[in-house]
Design an enzyme around this catalytic site. Sequence first.
Site, PDB file in Angstrom:
ATOM      1  CB  CYS A 155      -1.519 -16.003  -1.342  1.00 50.76           C
ATOM      2  SG  CYS A 155      -1.656 -17.766  -1.667  1.00 50.76           S
ATOM      3  CG  ASP A 169       1.069  -7.079   9.482  1.00 48.63           C
ATOM      4  OD1 ASP A 169       0.520  -6.830   8.393  1.00 48.63           O
ATOM      5  OD2 ASP A 169       0.453  -7.257  10.544  1.00 48.63           O
ATOM      6  CB  ILE A 173       2.056   2.851   0.840  1.00 50.42           C
ATOM      7  CG1 ILE A 173       0.610   2.353   0.997  1.00 50.42           C
ATOM      8  CG2 ILE A 173       2.591   2.585  -0.560  1.00 50.42           C
ATOM      9  CD1 ILE A 173      -0.401   3.153   0.191  1.00 50.42           C
ATOM     10  CG  ASP A 174      -0.727   0.820   5.075  1.00 51.03           C
ATOM     11  OD1 ASP A 174      -1.028   1.733   4.281  1.00 51.03           O
ATOM     12  OD2 ASP A 174      -1.399  -0.223   5.184  1.00 51.03           O
ATOM     13  NE  ARG A 199     -18.040  23.479  -3.798  1.00 51.58           N
ATOM     14  CZ  ARG A 199     -18.086  23.140  -5.079  1.00 51.58           C
ATOM     15  NH1 ARG A 199     -17.002  22.712  -5.689  1.00 51.58           N
ATOM     16  NH2 ARG A 199     -19.211  23.230  -5.746  1.00 51.58           N
ATOM     17  CD  GLU A 237      -7.970   2.182   2.969  1.00 50.12           C
ATOM     18  OE1 GLU A 237      -8.811   1.854   2.130  1.00 50.12           O
ATOM     19  OE2 GLU A 237      -6.806   1.741   2.976  1.00 50.12           O
ATOM     20  CD  GLN A 272      -3.422   7.620  -0.877  1.00 45.19           C
ATOM     21  OE1 GLN A 272      -3.169   7.948   0.276  1.00 45.19           O
ATOM     22  NE2 GLN A 272      -4.568   7.073  -1.221  1.00 45.19           N
ATOM     23  NE  ARG A 273      -1.098  -0.882  -3.325  1.00 48.86           N
ATOM     24  CZ  ARG A 273      -2.188  -1.616  -3.069  1.00 48.86           C
ATOM     25  NH1 ARG A 273      -2.868  -1.400  -1.962  1.00 48.86           N
ATOM     26  NH2 ARG A 273      -2.571  -2.563  -3.870  1.00 48.86           N
TER      27      ARG A 273
END
Length: 326
Positions: A80, A110, A134-135, A170, A230, A259-260
């Site tokens: 927001c 944060d 998640i970080d 690969r 990312e 992942q979330r």
Amino acid sequence: MELFGNPIKKIAILCSGGDGPGMNAAIRAVARTALMSGFQVDGIMRGYAGLLNEEIIPLNHRSVSNIISRGGTILKTARCPEFATDAGKEKAYQILKKYNIDALVIIGGDGSYRGAARLLELYNFPVVGLPGTIDNDLNGTDQTIGCHTAVNTALDAIDKIRDTAHSMERIFIVEVMGNKSGYIALEVALGAGAEDVIVPERKFDYERMCREVREGHKKGKISWVIVVAEGAGKGHEIANTITTMTGFETRFVVLGHIQRGGTPTGQDRILATRLGVAAVELIKKGTFGKAVGIAQDEIFLTDLKDATRKEFKHLDEYYRLVKLLT
Ligand code: F6P
């Protein structure tokens, strides 16, 4: 209970920023502990945005039934920009007063903490923060709600990618979440036995990586999994560059928001539950402006304004181990 001359009767809960598995367990713990302590409880939908839109609903014991095992957040969440301004906070404060909300529990990262700390600073409004991201990049806690599940989800995916990488001989670049934080990438690289890891906090050298691939190939190595956060580079660009520089077939996979979501692990549910109960116990004591975290398996309090973004403390160690065991 008296606070700043006002009796605390009603607590509200909101989630803010990116969602994470375990937020529902935290909502349940806060709501039920507060209700059992005699407080009224409101849920604010869609974070600070929902607060500014007055999307406020009463919660009772049953509102949070059977959510401990569910990913996402029943309160929904949002980012927001309006609340980030002092004008937005003034509006939020007036709405909190209008709904007779005496204290606010914020579950977020944060940016969400910064907003809450400013609400306290400007209006002395009672706030308590719970680390939901998640970080795992917040000061004042060893672990944030959601990070454990996110790492396990990414590991599960990489184990599957490893099968096809090995069968088709690969290189795979696997992009995981973490815009400014290499936490997920490093945990996942170590846990998956990846050959390399690229994170925003560390300079990355294509020459060195491609040389190692070529040398490994000479010794009989046939597949590689390279994890990239990312924020450190785009999976498709890295894959193209490696193909050009080595001649080896390279694919990329972006794990993204997978992942979330999903069922929170036991560890995330238990963490969220302990932190949620502790948040209400703080409010009962009349202690505010704290981020509730966990350190050495004990509840740990930090001033909200100090619970800012932190760097993963095992960054160098994890990187060294990934490379050591390749
Ligand atoms: O902060 C959590 C997080 O999942 C980051 O890892 C990621 O960079 C960001 O949120 C993605 O945000 P959004 O869902 O708004 O694209």
